[in-house]
Design a protein around this motif. Sequence first.
Motif, short mmCIF file in Angstrom:
data_model
loop_
_atom_site.label_atom_id
_atom_site.label_comp_id
_atom_site.label_asym_id
_atom_site.label_seq_id
_atom_site.Cartn_x
_atom_site.Cartn_y
_atom_site.Cartn_z
N LEU A 1 0.82 -1.21 0.00
CA LEU A 1 0.00 0.00 0.00
C LEU A 1 0.86 1.26 0.00
N ASN A 2 2.03 1.16 0.60
CA ASN A 2 2.95 2.30 0.65
C ASN A 2 3.57 2.59 -0.72
N GLN A 3 3.62 1.59 -1.59
CA GLN A 3 4.35 1.74 -2.84
C GLN A 3 3.47 1.73 -4.09
N ILE A 4 2.21 1.38 -3.93
CA ILE A 4 1.30 1.24 -5.08
C ILE A 4 0.19 2.28 -4.95
N SER A 5 -0.10 2.97 -6.04
CA SER A 5 -1.03 4.10 -5.97
C SER A 5 -2.43 3.77 -6.50
N ALA A 6 -2.74 2.53 -6.75
CA ALA A 6 -4.06 2.16 -7.29
C ALA A 6 -5.17 2.42 -6.27
N ASP A 7 -6.41 2.55 -6.78
CA ASP A 7 -7.56 2.73 -5.90
C ASP A 7 -7.73 1.53 -4.97
N TRP A 8 -7.59 0.35 -5.57
CA TRP A 8 -7.73 -0.91 -4.82
C TRP A 8 -6.54 -1.81 -5.14
N ILE A 9 -6.10 -2.55 -4.14
CA ILE A 9 -5.11 -3.61 -4.34
C ILE A 9 -5.79 -4.94 -4.11
N LEU A 10 -5.66 -5.83 -5.08
CA LEU A 10 -6.06 -7.23 -4.89
C LEU A 10 -4.83 -7.96 -4.40
N LEU A 11 -4.90 -8.43 -3.16
CA LEU A 11 -3.78 -9.13 -2.54
C LEU A 11 -3.93 -10.63 -2.80
N LEU A 12 -2.87 -11.26 -3.31
CA LEU A 12 -2.91 -12.69 -3.60
C LEU A 12 -1.69 -13.37 -3.01
N ALA A 13 -1.92 -14.49 -2.34
CA ALA A 13 -0.82 -15.34 -1.90
C ALA A 13 -0.29 -16.11 -3.10
N CYS A 14 0.94 -16.59 -2.99
CA CYS A 14 1.55 -17.32 -4.12
C CYS A 14 1.21 -18.80 -4.09
N ASP A 15 0.37 -19.23 -3.13
CA ASP A 15 0.03 -20.66 -3.05
C ASP A 15 -1.45 -20.90 -3.32
N LEU A 16 -1.99 -20.15 -4.29
CA LEU A 16 -3.40 -20.30 -4.70
C LEU A 16 -3.44 -20.74 -6.16
N PRO A 17 -3.15 -22.00 -6.44
CA PRO A 17 -3.02 -22.45 -7.83
C PRO A 17 -4.33 -22.61 -8.58
N LEU A 18 -5.47 -22.47 -7.89
CA LEU A 18 -6.76 -22.73 -8.53
C LEU A 18 -7.57 -21.46 -8.77
N LEU A 19 -6.91 -20.32 -8.79
CA LEU A 19 -7.61 -19.05 -9.02
C LEU A 19 -8.37 -19.06 -10.35
N LYS A 20 -9.52 -18.38 -10.36
CA LYS A 20 -10.37 -18.33 -11.55
C LYS A 20 -10.56 -16.88 -11.97
N ILE A 21 -10.16 -16.57 -13.20
CA ILE A 21 -10.25 -15.20 -13.69
C ILE A 21 -11.68 -14.68 -13.64
N ASN A 22 -12.65 -15.51 -14.02
CA ASN A 22 -14.03 -15.02 -14.08
C ASN A 22 -14.58 -14.64 -12.71
N VAL A 23 -14.21 -15.40 -11.69
CA VAL A 23 -14.67 -15.08 -10.33
C VAL A 23 -14.04 -13.78 -9.86
N LEU A 24 -12.73 -13.66 -10.04
CA LEU A 24 -12.04 -12.45 -9.61
C LEU A 24 -12.54 -11.23 -10.36
N GLN A 25 -12.79 -11.37 -11.66
CA GLN A 25 -13.30 -10.25 -12.46
C GLN A 25 -14.69 -9.83 -11.98
N ALA A 26 -15.52 -10.79 -11.65
CA ALA A 26 -16.86 -10.47 -11.13
C ALA A 26 -16.76 -9.70 -9.82
#
Length: 200
Positions: free
Chosen positions: A86-111
């Motif tokens: 948060l200190n280094q990124i200026s976006a309105d929102w940050i989506l925080l993701l761990a590196c051990d989530l191999p089953l992420l789904k683009i459509n769910v996250l986009q929704a």
Amino acid sequence: MTNIKIAVLILAGGQSSRMGKDKALLVLDNQCFIQRICEVATALTSEVYVLTPWRDRYQEFLPFPVQFLLEPNHGNGPLIALFEGLNQISADWILLLACDLPLLKINVLQAWINQLERIPDSVLAVVPCQNSIWEPLCGFYRQQSLTSLQDFIDKGGKSFQNWLSEISAMPLLIGESETQMLWNCNTPEEFEELKSNEKR
């Protein structure tokens, strides 16, 4: 599509103590975990950051347009890592993701991203929640949450669950599909089970 500015912050600084090897480099279907997660992230936004103390370890595996952020306080946990982001990124929102989530789904996250424009300004975080337990390592954090996070950390706070219970956080209710997506891989046994399931 949404007009708000989204960045993805991928955390790749954990000890992987239960796994016994770096989880980010575990290979599933010819891709290591961090590749899979970066591929999903770059499909959502052009602003993708990897926070890690080991840039050289991961750089060769990431032919994606990602930016590396050095994790100076390595080993202090994901809440401190979010603070660094948060200190280094200026976006309105940050989506925080761990590196051990191999089953992420683009459509769910986009929704989920598409919902953010309708979130009241008072809400500082939008995070999946199941059985009253937050899933903070696949959650959205507003830039304005930095102040309350700084205060919480200054008072010695380290728990995501405690911080989210103190601030105005909105739960994302999750069903079976989302629960599967949020499954994280922590042990060699879980990784073997994951590989077996992927082959079916």
